[in-house]
Write a protein that holds these residues in place. Sequence first.
Motif, PDB file in Angstrom:
ATOM      1  N   VAL A  23      -9.438 -25.949  89.820  1.00  0.00           N
ATOM      2  CA  VAL A  23      -9.383 -25.672  91.265  1.00  0.00           C
ATOM      3  C   VAL A  23      -8.293 -24.651  91.604  1.00  0.00           C
ATOM      4  O   VAL A  23      -8.578 -23.624  92.250  1.00  0.00           O
ATOM      5  CB  VAL A  23      -9.189 -26.981  92.057  1.00  0.00           C
ATOM      6  N   PRO A  24      -7.042 -24.860  91.179  1.00  0.00           N
ATOM      7  CA  PRO A  24      -6.028 -23.829  91.460  1.00  0.00           C
ATOM      8  C   PRO A  24      -6.316 -22.518  90.723  1.00  0.00           C
ATOM      9  O   PRO A  24      -5.970 -21.442  91.214  1.00  0.00           O
ATOM     10  CB  PRO A  24      -4.721 -24.460  90.976  1.00  0.00           C
ATOM     11  N   GLY A  25      -6.971 -22.604  89.549  1.00  0.00           N
ATOM     12  CA  GLY A  25      -7.316 -21.389  88.817  1.00  0.00           C
ATOM     13  C   GLY A  25      -8.299 -20.530  89.586  1.00  0.00           C
ATOM     14  O   GLY A  25      -8.174 -19.296  89.640  1.00  0.00           O
ATOM     15  N   VAL A  26      -9.293 -21.155  90.188  1.00  0.00           N
ATOM     16  CA  VAL A  26     -10.281 -20.433  90.998  1.00  0.00           C
ATOM     17  C   VAL A  26      -9.607 -19.789  92.214  1.00  0.00           C
ATOM     18  O   VAL A  26      -9.882 -18.632  92.558  1.00  0.00           O
ATOM     19  CB  VAL A  26     -11.403 -21.393  91.442  1.00  0.00           C
ATOM     20  N   ILE A  27      -8.700 -20.530  92.864  1.00  0.00           N
ATOM     21  CA  ILE A  27      -7.984 -19.989  94.024  1.00  0.00           C
ATOM     22  C   ILE A  27      -7.121 -18.798  93.621  1.00  0.00           C
ATOM     23  O   ILE A  27      -7.129 -17.745  94.271  1.00  0.00           O
ATOM     24  CB  ILE A  27      -7.110 -21.083  94.667  1.00  0.00           C
ATOM     25  N   GLY A  28      -6.385 -18.948  92.520  1.00  0.00           N
ATOM     26  CA  GLY A  28      -5.552 -17.852  92.034  1.00  0.00           C
ATOM     27  C   GLY A  28      -6.372 -16.643  91.619  1.00  0.00           C
ATOM     28  O   GLY A  28      -5.990 -15.498  91.871  1.00  0.00           O
ATOM     29  N   GLY A  29      -7.525 -16.887  90.996  1.00  0.00           N
ATOM     30  CA  GLY A  29      -8.395 -15.789  90.583  1.00  0.00           C
ATOM     31  C   GLY A  29      -8.936 -15.015  91.763  1.00  0.00           C
ATOM     32  O   GLY A  29      -9.002 -13.777  91.741  1.00  0.00           O
ATOM     33  N   GLY A  61      -4.853 -18.023  86.880  1.00  0.00           N
ATOM     34  CA  GLY A  61      -6.017 -17.422  87.528  1.00  0.00           C
ATOM     35  C   GLY A  61      -5.678 -16.100  88.189  1.00  0.00           C
ATOM     36  O   GLY A  61      -6.439 -15.133  88.093  1.00  0.00           O
ATOM     37  N   PHE A  62      -4.514 -16.035  88.859  1.00  0.00           N
ATOM     38  CA  PHE A  62      -4.108 -14.802  89.534  1.00  0.00           C
ATOM     39  C   PHE A  62      -3.873 -13.681  88.528  1.00  0.00           C
ATOM     40  O   PHE A  62      -4.360 -12.559  88.705  1.00  0.00           O
ATOM     41  CB  PHE A  62      -2.837 -15.048  90.339  1.00  0.00           C
ATOM     42  N   LEU A  63      -3.113 -13.982  87.468  1.00  0.00           N
ATOM     43  CA  LEU A  63      -2.829 -12.966  86.456  1.00  0.00           C
ATOM     44  C   LEU A  63      -4.093 -12.542  85.727  1.00  0.00           C
ATOM     45  O   LEU A  63      -4.261 -11.373  85.371  1.00  0.00           O
ATOM     46  CB  LEU A  63      -1.799 -13.495  85.459  1.00  0.00           C
ATOM     47  N   ASP A  64      -5.013 -13.477  85.498  1.00  0.00           N
ATOM     48  CA  ASP A  64      -6.257 -13.159  84.812  1.00  0.00           C
ATOM     49  C   ASP A  64      -7.077 -12.166  85.614  1.00  0.00           C
ATOM     50  O   ASP A  64      -7.596 -11.188  85.069  1.00  0.00           O
ATOM     51  CB  ASP A  64      -7.066 -14.438  84.592  1.00  0.00           C
ATOM     52  N   LEU A  78     -13.769 -19.805  86.835  1.00  0.00           N
ATOM     53  CA  LEU A  78     -12.841 -18.746  87.206  1.00  0.00           C
ATOM     54  C   LEU A  78     -13.530 -17.382  87.165  1.00  0.00           C
ATOM     55  O   LEU A  78     -13.448 -16.603  88.118  1.00  0.00           O
ATOM     56  CB  LEU A  78     -11.634 -18.756  86.272  1.00  0.00           C
ATOM     57  N   THR A  79     -14.208 -17.078  86.062  1.00  0.00           N
ATOM     58  CA  THR A  79     -14.867 -15.775  85.930  1.00  0.00           C
ATOM     59  C   THR A  79     -15.985 -15.607  86.951  1.00  0.00           C
ATOM     60  O   THR A  79     -16.211 -14.507  87.457  1.00  0.00           O
ATOM     61  CB  THR A  79     -15.426 -15.595  84.509  1.00  0.00           C
ATOM     62  N   PHE A  80     -16.684 -16.688  87.266  1.00  0.00           N
ATOM     63  CA  PHE A  80     -17.738 -16.624  88.287  1.00  0.00           C
ATOM     64  C   PHE A  80     -17.137 -16.261  89.641  1.00  0.00           C
ATOM     65  O   PHE A  80     -17.650 -15.391  90.359  1.00  0.00           O
ATOM     66  CB  PHE A  80     -18.471 -17.963  88.374  1.00  0.00           C
ATOM     67  N   THR A  81     -16.030 -16.910  89.999  1.00  0.00           N
ATOM     68  CA  THR A  81     -15.381 -16.654  91.279  1.00  0.00           C
ATOM     69  C   THR A  81     -14.828 -15.244  91.357  1.00  0.00           C
ATOM     70  O   THR A  81     -14.990 -14.548  92.373  1.00  0.00           O
ATOM     71  CB  THR A  81     -14.232 -17.667  91.503  1.00  0.00           C
ATOM     72  N   VAL A  82     -14.168 -14.803  90.286  1.00  0.00           N
ATOM     73  CA  VAL A  82     -13.576 -13.468  90.269  1.00  0.00           C
ATOM     74  C   VAL A  82     -14.663 -12.394  90.363  1.00  0.00           C
ATOM     75  O   VAL A  82     -14.524 -11.416  91.098  1.00  0.00           O
ATOM     76  CB  VAL A  82     -12.727 -13.276  88.993  1.00  0.00           C
ATOM     77  N   SER A  83     -15.768 -12.579  89.635  1.00  0.00           N
ATOM     78  CA  SER A  83     -16.870 -11.617  89.687  1.00  0.00           C
ATOM     79  C   SER A  83     -17.459 -11.544  91.092  1.00  0.00           C
ATOM     80  O   SER A  83     -17.772 -10.459  91.599  1.00  0.00           O
ATOM     81  CB  SER A  83     -17.958 -12.004  88.679  1.00  0.00           C
ATOM     82  N   ALA A  84     -17.614 -12.703  91.740  1.00  0.00           N
ATOM     83  CA  ALA A  84     -18.144 -12.738  93.105  1.00  0.00           C
ATOM     84  C   ALA A  84     -17.199 -12.037  94.072  1.00  0.00           C
ATOM     85  O   ALA A  84     -17.635 -11.307  94.983  1.00  0.00           O
ATOM     86  CB  ALA A  84     -18.373 -14.184  93.536  1.00  0.00           C
ATOM     87  N   MET A  85     -15.898 -12.226  93.882  1.00  0.00           N
ATOM     88  CA  MET A  85     -14.923 -11.584  94.755  1.00  0.00           C
ATOM     89  C   MET A  85     -14.937 -10.066  94.585  1.00  0.00           C
ATOM     90  O   MET A  85     -14.879  -9.319  95.565  1.00  0.00           O
ATOM     91  CB  MET A  85     -13.520 -12.135  94.471  1.00  0.00           C
ATOM     92  N   PHE A  86     -15.040  -9.606  93.338  1.00  0.00           N
ATOM     93  CA  PHE A  86     -15.124  -8.163  93.105  1.00  0.00           C
ATOM     94  C   PHE A  86     -16.412  -7.593  93.700  1.00  0.00           C
ATOM     95  O   PHE A  86     -16.431  -6.479  94.232  1.00  0.00           O
ATOM     96  CB  PHE A  86     -15.070  -7.860  91.606  1.00  0.00           C
TER      97      PHE A  86
END
Length: 258
Positions: free
Chosen positions: A88-94, A151-154, A190-198
Amino acid sequence: MFDFLWSIDWNALLPFIAIGFAAQLVDGALGMAFGVICSTLLVSVMGVAPARASAGVHLVEMFTTGASGISHVLHKNVDWKLFARIAVPGVIGGALGAYVLSNIHAEVARPLVMLYLTCLGFYLLYKALTYPQMPKAKDAKVTVPLGLIGGFLDASGGGGWGPVVTSNLLIQGTDPRKTVGTVNTAEFFLTFTVSAMFLFTIGIEAFTQVTGGLLVGGLLAAPLGGYIAKRVPPKTLLLMVGVVLTATSLFSLYKALS
């Protein structure tokens, strides 16, 4: 039916296929470093903008971490309590990392990304020189801040979730098998969330030939990771990754600041 294959500029795609192939070979043997290797080579060698590099890497990792996560669940390698505390915090940080990287100029982001990757390279060298480090298994005490920072650094650096989170959990004394399985499974979300954000902040143009090349190379190398892991000591591979990351990141940081 396959006419689209002839329209692809394979000469332009080959370097990205090679990067994806090499990174997946190491990742398959170490269980980490696909993102950091791809991001370092894409940004410092190929000249790809940090946001686009991170977007491509994370979209490819959706496939690799998805398959890995399913495998770990089936083999009962996941500690679901620990999973909730880091996912959960990893997704938020990502999401925050992807948003920040997508909304600052590439020339401003480049030195910051290279500085982070340089630090990560030194950290991997340290882990290699002190490997193995197997404390007695116990529950991790610091998880939420670790997931958030990892998550943020990733997202902002294009990689680092595995090396940062896994290594820190192991230092806290968690069970190695459960740690690797839990962190890898959480990485899919995490990767799913980051890809969606990009996709939301940059648009579909963020996923171009860089993504396609990394995906092809990664899929070609995936079956070979286990073979290499049996024949090359993890310490040697970890040392090699640390040397490559540190050297390329320092050189790119020097160019960015000069």
